[in-house]
Design an enzyme around this catalytic site. Structure first.
Site, PDB file in Angstrom:
ATOM      1  N   SER A  16      44.261   1.542  28.860  1.00  0.00           N
ATOM      2  CA  SER A  16      44.038   2.247  30.123  1.00  0.00           C
ATOM      3  C   SER A  16      45.208   1.978  31.053  1.00  0.00           C
ATOM      4  O   SER A  16      45.489   0.819  31.396  1.00  0.00           O
ATOM      5  CB  SER A  16      42.754   1.760  30.790  1.00  0.00           C
ATOM      6  N   HIS A  41      44.506   6.143  27.603  1.00  0.00           N
ATOM      7  CA  HIS A  41      43.321   6.395  28.441  1.00  0.00           C
ATOM      8  C   HIS A  41      43.755   6.491  29.905  1.00  0.00           C
ATOM      9  O   HIS A  41      44.432   5.597  30.424  1.00  0.00           O
ATOM     10  CB  HIS A  41      42.332   5.254  28.230  1.00  0.00           C
ATOM     11  N   ASP A  43      42.524   7.031  33.742  1.00  0.00           N
ATOM     12  CA  ASP A  43      41.361   6.903  34.623  1.00  0.00           C
ATOM     13  C   ASP A  43      41.584   7.619  35.950  1.00  0.00           C
ATOM     14  O   ASP A  43      42.391   7.191  36.777  1.00  0.00           O
ATOM     15  CB  ASP A  43      41.078   5.418  34.887  1.00  0.00           C
ATOM     16  N   MET A  45      40.022   8.650  39.480  1.00  0.00           N
ATOM     17  CA  MET A  45      38.964   8.211  40.414  1.00  0.00           C
ATOM     18  C   MET A  45      39.163   8.877  41.767  1.00  0.00           C
ATOM     19  O   MET A  45      40.297   9.029  42.232  1.00  0.00           O
ATOM     20  CB  MET A  45      39.029   6.697  40.591  1.00  0.00           C
ATOM     21  N   HIS A  74      39.609  10.331  31.604  1.00  0.00           N
ATOM     22  CA  HIS A  74      38.267   9.893  32.017  1.00  0.00           C
ATOM     23  C   HIS A  74      38.093  10.240  33.490  1.00  0.00           C
ATOM     24  O   HIS A  74      38.697   9.606  34.356  1.00  0.00           O
ATOM     25  CB  HIS A  74      38.169   8.376  31.772  1.00  0.00           C
ATOM     26  N   MET A  76      36.252  10.153  36.762  1.00  0.00           N
ATOM     27  CA  MET A  76      35.233   9.486  37.584  1.00  0.00           C
ATOM     28  C   MET A  76      35.254  10.178  38.934  1.00  0.00           C
ATOM     29  O   MET A  76      35.671   9.609  39.955  1.00  0.00           O
ATOM     30  CB  MET A  76      35.535   7.984  37.665  1.00  0.00           C
ATOM     31  N   MET A 145      29.961   3.085  29.185  1.00  0.00           N
ATOM     32  CA  MET A 145      30.623   2.216  30.158  1.00  0.00           C
ATOM     33  C   MET A 145      30.023   0.813  30.041  1.00  0.00           C
ATOM     34  O   MET A 145      28.815   0.633  30.214  1.00  0.00           O
ATOM     35  CB  MET A 145      30.414   2.731  31.585  1.00  0.00           C
ATOM     36  N   GLY A 150      35.066   2.091  38.228  1.00  0.00           N
ATOM     37  CA  GLY A 150      35.741   1.984  39.527  1.00  0.00           C
ATOM     38  C   GLY A 150      36.914   1.022  39.509  1.00  0.00           C
ATOM     39  O   GLY A 150      37.894   1.243  40.207  1.00  0.00           O
ATOM     40  N   GLY A 152      39.358  -2.003  37.082  1.00  0.00           N
ATOM     41  CA  GLY A 152      39.671  -2.730  35.863  1.00  0.00           C
ATOM     42  C   GLY A 152      39.345  -4.205  36.058  1.00  0.00           C
ATOM     43  O   GLY A 152      39.022  -4.647  37.167  1.00  0.00           O
ATOM     44  N   ASP A 181      34.226   1.451  27.186  1.00  0.00           N
ATOM     45  CA  ASP A 181      35.173   1.341  28.300  1.00  0.00           C
ATOM     46  C   ASP A 181      34.711   0.259  29.274  1.00  0.00           C
ATOM     47  O   ASP A 181      33.700   0.415  29.950  1.00  0.00           O
ATOM     48  CB  ASP A 181      35.271   2.698  29.001  1.00  0.00           C
ATOM     49  N   GLY A 182      35.508  -0.825  29.351  1.00  0.00           N
ATOM     50  CA  GLY A 182      35.272  -1.869  30.336  1.00  0.00           C
ATOM     51  C   GLY A 182      35.089  -3.238  29.717  1.00  0.00           C
ATOM     52  O   GLY A 182      34.198  -3.456  28.900  1.00  0.00           O
ATOM     53  N   GLY A 183      35.973  -4.157  30.086  1.00  0.00           N
ATOM     54  CA  GLY A 183      35.830  -5.539  29.638  1.00  0.00           C
ATOM     55  C   GLY A 183      36.027  -5.750  28.144  1.00  0.00           C
ATOM     56  O   GLY A 183      35.545  -6.738  27.585  1.00  0.00           O
TER      57      GLY A 183
HETATM   58  C1  DX5 Z   1      36.832   1.450  34.772  1.00  0.00           C
HETATM   59  C2  DX5 Z   1      37.780   2.244  33.899  1.00  0.00           C
HETATM   60  C3  DX5 Z   1      38.280   1.489  32.723  1.00  0.00           C
HETATM   61  C4  DX5 Z   1      39.021   0.237  33.062  1.00  0.00           C
HETATM   62  C5  DX5 Z   1      39.086  -0.678  31.909  1.00  0.00           C
HETATM   63  O1  DX5 Z   1      36.301   2.270  35.745  1.00  0.00           O
HETATM   64  O2  DX5 Z   1      37.150   3.408  33.442  1.00  0.00           O
HETATM   65  O3  DX5 Z   1      39.041   2.336  31.876  1.00  0.00           O
HETATM   66  O4  DX5 Z   1      40.306   0.498  33.510  1.00  0.00           O
HETATM   67  O5  DX5 Z   1      39.749  -1.821  32.337  1.00  0.00           O
HETATM   68  P1  DX5 Z   1      39.468  -3.255  31.725  1.00  0.00           P
HETATM   69  O6  DX5 Z   1      39.797  -3.166  30.283  1.00  0.00           O
HETATM   70  O7  DX5 Z   1      40.368  -4.131  32.496  1.00  0.00           O
HETATM   71  O8  DX5 Z   1      37.996  -3.555  31.952  1.00  0.00           O
HETATM   72 ZN    ZN Z   2      38.061   4.630  31.818  1.00  0.00          ZN
END
Ligand code: DX5
Ligand code: ZN
Length: 233
Positions: A16, A41, A43, A45, A74, A76, A145, A150, A152, A181-183
């Protein structure tokens, strides 16, 4: 690197760019692709659907020539529909909208495919996986998710592993990617790979320790996530 038009369930790592240097997206993308990224990826927002603002279709168009692999956008944002055409024109291969982004997600998914992109459907952590039941014939990807969207660098939400397993059962033989997606890092990747995920988005776990001038850590980070996931798949 993979082809957006071929389907398989092999592990794909999608860095991302939310965790990249915002002043240098082009070179950051080229560096992670050279270091083994399968998809990129992106993001988007809006400060309304999520409490953070990144960028829009113009930035996507600007970075597109730097992406040799798959551009995975993606969204958001809410509403989604007025912007689909612009992201498709920017060259997105996948456009993912949130199920929670409005009352007419069915129409949104139709519009994404109508614009010539592959359609993705993202679910927030609190959304029941069964909500995808009447949408599965309209999607090419479902994104679970594993953090609240929102930002990273948040902590992986473990309840989403069981949700991933249930999604894998619901999908059956359909050619639909399961994206997480996330963590995602080498510790959490095996959990979701074992549950049926094939596309692993990772921001901080890919970009940590490296830079455009010193890209080798990107490669080590991608390889570590991939190895851990493949061993569990
Ligand atoms: C969160 C994003 C993710 C995020 C992932 O809203 O959609 O793509 O950037 O970041 P990490 O891998 O740091 O959790
Ligand atoms: Zn994402």
């Amino acid at each position: 690197m993979s082809n957006p038009n071929s389907f398989d369930r092999s592990i794909k790592i999608a860095p991302s760019i939310l965790a990249a240097d915002f002043a240098n997206f082009g070179q950051e993308i080229e560096a992670v692709e050279a270091q083994g990224a399968d998809w990129i990826h992106v993001d988007v927002m809006d400060g309304h659907f999520v409490p953070n603002i990144t960028f829009g279709p113009q930035t996507c168009s600007a970075i597109r020539p730097h992406i040799k692999s798959v551009m995975d956008v993606h969204l958001m944002i809410a509403p989604v529909d007025p912007y689909i055409e612009a992201f498709a024109e920017a060259g997105a291969n996948f456009i993912t909208a949130h199920l929670e982004s409005g009352p007419h997600i069915h129409r949104t998914l139709q519009a994404i495919r109508g614009a010539g992109a592959k359609a993705g459907l993202a679910l927030n952590p609190a959304t029941p996986v069964e909500d995808v039941a009447y949408l599965l014939d309209m999607v090419d990807l479902v994104c679970i998710m594993t953090v609240n969207p929102g930002f990273g660098g948040q902590k992986f939400i473990h309840s989403q592993v069981e949700k991933t397993r249930k999604l894998r059962d619901l999908i059956g033989d359909r050619p639909i990617h399961i994206e997480i997606d996330g963590g995602v890092d080498p510790t959490t990747a095996p959990l979701v790979a074992a549950a049926g995920a094939d596309v692993l988005v990772a921001g901080s776990a890919v970009f940590k320790g490296g830079s455009v001038q010193n890209p080798a850590p990107y490669g080590d980070n991608i390889a570590a996530i991939r190895k851990a996931a493949q061993a569990a798949q």
